[in-house]
Design a protein around this motif. Structure first.
Motif, PDB file in Angstrom:
ATOM      1  N   CYS A  33      -3.450   4.343  -0.132  1.00  0.00           N
ATOM      2  CA  CYS A  33      -2.891   5.503  -0.837  1.00  0.00           C
ATOM      3  C   CYS A  33      -2.675   5.204  -2.314  1.00  0.00           C
ATOM      4  N   ARG A  34      -2.311   3.984  -2.622  1.00  0.00           N
ATOM      5  CA  ARG A  34      -2.028   3.607  -4.007  1.00  0.00           C
ATOM      6  C   ARG A  34      -3.304   3.361  -4.813  1.00  0.00           C
ATOM      7  N   ASP A  35      -4.268   2.647  -4.220  1.00  0.00           N
ATOM      8  CA  ASP A  35      -5.425   2.173  -4.975  1.00  0.00           C
ATOM      9  C   ASP A  35      -6.715   2.912  -4.651  1.00  0.00           C
ATOM     10  N   GLY A  36      -6.728   3.659  -3.541  1.00  0.00           N
ATOM     11  CA  GLY A  36      -7.976   4.271  -3.104  1.00  0.00           C
ATOM     12  C   GLY A  36      -8.798   3.304  -2.276  1.00  0.00           C
ATOM     13  N   PHE A  37      -9.775   3.851  -1.540  1.00  0.00           N
ATOM     14  CA  PHE A  37     -10.565   3.015  -0.641  1.00  0.00           C
ATOM     15  C   PHE A  37     -11.389   1.983  -1.398  1.00  0.00           C
ATOM     16  N   ALA A  38     -12.071   2.409  -2.463  1.00  0.00           N
ATOM     17  CA  ALA A  38     -12.981   1.502  -3.171  1.00  0.00           C
ATOM     18  C   ALA A  38     -12.241   0.340  -3.816  1.00  0.00           C
ATOM     19  N   SER A  39     -11.074   0.609  -4.390  1.00  0.00           N
ATOM     20  CA  SER A  39     -10.348  -0.433  -5.120  1.00  0.00           C
ATOM     21  C   SER A  39      -9.489  -1.309  -4.210  1.00  0.00           C
ATOM     22  N   ALA A  40      -9.180  -0.819  -3.038  1.00  0.00           N
ATOM     23  CA  ALA A  40      -8.378  -1.626  -2.112  1.00  0.00           C
ATOM     24  C   ALA A  40      -9.214  -2.808  -1.606  1.00  0.00           C
ATOM     25  N   SER A  41      -8.553  -3.904  -1.328  1.00  0.00           N
ATOM     26  CA  SER A  41      -9.256  -5.073  -0.808  1.00  0.00           C
ATOM     27  C   SER A  41      -8.467  -5.661   0.344  1.00  0.00           C
ATOM     28  N   ILE A  42      -9.175  -6.389   1.176  1.00  0.00           N
ATOM     29  CA  ILE A  42      -8.517  -7.064   2.295  1.00  0.00           C
ATOM     30  C   ILE A  42      -7.469  -8.041   1.772  1.00  0.00           C
ATOM     31  N   GLU A  43      -7.751  -8.670   0.628  1.00  0.00           N
ATOM     32  CA  GLU A  43      -6.799  -9.624   0.055  1.00  0.00           C
ATOM     33  C   GLU A  43      -5.492  -8.933  -0.322  1.00  0.00           C
ATOM     34  N   LEU A  44      -5.588  -7.762  -0.969  1.00  0.00           N
ATOM     35  CA  LEU A  44      -4.382  -7.013  -1.351  1.00  0.00           C
ATOM     36  C   LEU A  44      -3.593  -6.578  -0.125  1.00  0.00           C
ATOM     37  N   ILE A  45      -4.307  -6.116   0.890  1.00  0.00           N
ATOM     38  CA  ILE A  45      -3.638  -5.650   2.107  1.00  0.00           C
ATOM     39  C   ILE A  45      -2.973  -6.822   2.826  1.00  0.00           C
ATOM     40  N   ALA A  46      -3.654  -7.954   2.872  1.00  0.00           N
ATOM     41  CA  ALA A  46      -3.083  -9.138   3.516  1.00  0.00           C
ATOM     42  C   ALA A  46      -1.808  -9.578   2.805  1.00  0.00           C
ATOM     43  N   ALA A  47      -1.823  -9.539   1.476  1.00  0.00           N
ATOM     44  CA  ALA A  47      -0.634  -9.920   0.708  1.00  0.00           C
ATOM     45  C   ALA A  47       0.515  -8.952   0.970  1.00  0.00           C
ATOM     46  N   GLU A  48       0.204  -7.660   1.024  1.00  0.00           N
ATOM     47  CA  GLU A  48       1.229  -6.646   1.277  1.00  0.00           C
ATOM     48  C   GLU A  48       1.829  -6.819   2.675  1.00  0.00           C
ATOM     49  N   ALA A  49       0.973  -7.149   3.648  1.00  0.00           N
ATOM     50  CA  ALA A  49       1.426  -7.295   5.036  1.00  0.00           C
ATOM     51  C   ALA A  49       1.991  -8.680   5.333  1.00  0.00           C
ATOM     52  N   ARG A 121      -2.996  14.033   3.120  1.00  0.00           N
ATOM     53  CA  ARG A 121      -3.589  14.999   2.202  1.00  0.00           C
ATOM     54  C   ARG A 121      -4.055  14.311   0.917  1.00  0.00           C
ATOM     55  N   LYS A 122      -3.253  13.384   0.412  1.00  0.00           N
ATOM     56  CA  LYS A 122      -3.645  12.674  -0.807  1.00  0.00           C
ATOM     57  C   LYS A 122      -4.903  11.838  -0.575  1.00  0.00           C
ATOM     58  N   LEU A 123      -4.962  11.172   0.560  1.00  0.00           N
ATOM     59  CA  LEU A 123      -6.148  10.378   0.878  1.00  0.00           C
ATOM     60  C   LEU A 123      -7.387  11.253   0.998  1.00  0.00           C
ATOM     61  N   ILE A 124      -7.232  12.383   1.660  1.00  0.00           N
ATOM     62  CA  ILE A 124      -8.370  13.288   1.856  1.00  0.00           C
ATOM     63  C   ILE A 124      -8.861  13.821   0.520  1.00  0.00           C
ATOM     64  N   HIS A 125      -7.935  14.206  -0.344  1.00  0.00           N
ATOM     65  CA  HIS A 125      -8.329  14.705  -1.663  1.00  0.00           C
ATOM     66  C   HIS A 125      -9.025  13.624  -2.483  1.00  0.00           C
ATOM     67  N   ALA A 126      -8.511  12.413  -2.389  1.00  0.00           N
ATOM     68  CA  ALA A 126      -9.047  11.328  -3.213  1.00  0.00           C
ATOM     69  C   ALA A 126     -10.370  10.789  -2.674  1.00  0.00           C
ATOM     70  N   GLU A 127     -10.500  10.725  -1.338  1.00  0.00           N
ATOM     71  CA  GLU A 127     -11.625   9.997  -0.755  1.00  0.00           C
ATOM     72  C   GLU A 127     -12.520  10.836   0.147  1.00  0.00           C
ATOM     73  N   GLY A 128     -12.085  12.052   0.503  1.00  0.00           N
ATOM     74  CA  GLY A 128     -12.820  12.831   1.492  1.00  0.00           C
ATOM     75  C   GLY A 128     -14.250  13.147   1.105  1.00  0.00           C
ATOM     76  N   GLU A 129     -14.483  13.473  -0.164  1.00  0.00           N
ATOM     77  CA  GLU A 129     -15.836  13.835  -0.594  1.00  0.00           C
ATOM     78  C   GLU A 129     -16.747  12.615  -0.614  1.00  0.00           C
ATOM     79  N   ARG A 130     -16.223  11.463  -1.034  1.00  0.00           N
ATOM     80  CA  ARG A 130     -17.057  10.266  -1.135  1.00  0.00           C
ATOM     81  C   ARG A 130     -17.265   9.584   0.214  1.00  0.00           C
ATOM     82  N   TYR A 131     -16.254   9.647   1.079  1.00  0.00           N
ATOM     83  CA  TYR A 131     -16.335   8.928   2.362  1.00  0.00           C
ATOM     84  C   TYR A 131     -15.950   9.849   3.529  1.00  0.00           C
TER      85      TYR A 131
END
Length: 220
Positions: A33-49, A121-131
């Protein structure tokens, strides 16, 4: 060797597989939600979790599968709020307008304005057309199920003479759209509607809805 009377350090408790899985889902939702699908990385998610990259790969395989799991989890949580609220639908109203307004307030507060629905809704607006393929769980389990559940209740009200509804599915979608009309922009921008805002939006929505679908509409 531990001296008599000394206290051995207690090892930190290990999180269960389920706890780690839930932690990854929550962290992934935040990062996507913060970075979008393309900019998010497994490394960032692992650090957050606070887990290793390998833990995420073990549970979900790759970033696309993790995103799909996040969408499905958020959709299921949002649906839980919708179905709980549907239990309070006025099936046998004595005052159709007043009771639909109260139901619309609950629907807006518990469903349309809750965290998961807003994030989706934010995810769909940001990423729905591309993915679009990544939102298959939302398309399958999301709003169409809610519309169908509300439509079934409108059909019952129609048969009981409380409403004049030719197509309950269209009526259900329009009912939700009318409630959302005055709240959508503020909610997307991060504003939390007040109780007065929710009630005003619900009252306006039901008034317009009944002009089209109230029992008197059959003679108009």
């Amino acid at each position: 060797m531990t001296e008599i009377g000394s206290i051995s350090p207690v090892p930190a408790p290990q999180r269960s597989h389920l706890a780690k899985r839930l932690s990854v889902l929550e962290a992934a939702a935040i990062v996507f939600c913060r970075d979008g699908f393309a900019s998010a990385s497994i490394e960032l998610i692992a650090a957050e979790a606070q887990v290793s990259r390998q833990t995420i790969y073990n549970h979900y395989g790759d970033k696309e599968k993790l995103f799909v799991a996040v969408v499905k989890d958020m959709t299921e949580r949002a649906n839980a709020g919708i179905y709980t609220t549907l239990a309070s639908f006025p099936d046998n109203p004595t005052d159709i307008e007043a009771e639909l307004v109260e139901f619309a307030v609950r629907l807006a507060r518990n469903c349309m304005c809750n965290r998961d629905c807003i994030a989706l809704r934010k995810l769909i607006h940001a990423e729905g057309e591309r993915y679009p393929e990544l939102f298959a769980p939302w398309r399958q389990y999301g709003p169409e199920r809610a519309w169908a559940a509300i439509a079934a209740r409108f059909a019952k009200l129609h048969h009981a003479g409380h409403l004049n509804v030719d197509d309950p599915d269209i009526a259900a979608r329009q009912f939700q759209a009318l409630i959302n009309a005055d709240l959508y922009v503020g909610v997307i921008l991060g504003e939390k509607p007040s109780e007065a805002d929710l009630r005003a939006a619900a009252a306006a929505a039901v008034k317009t809805f009944l002009k089209a679908y109230g029992p008197a509409a059959a003679t108009n």
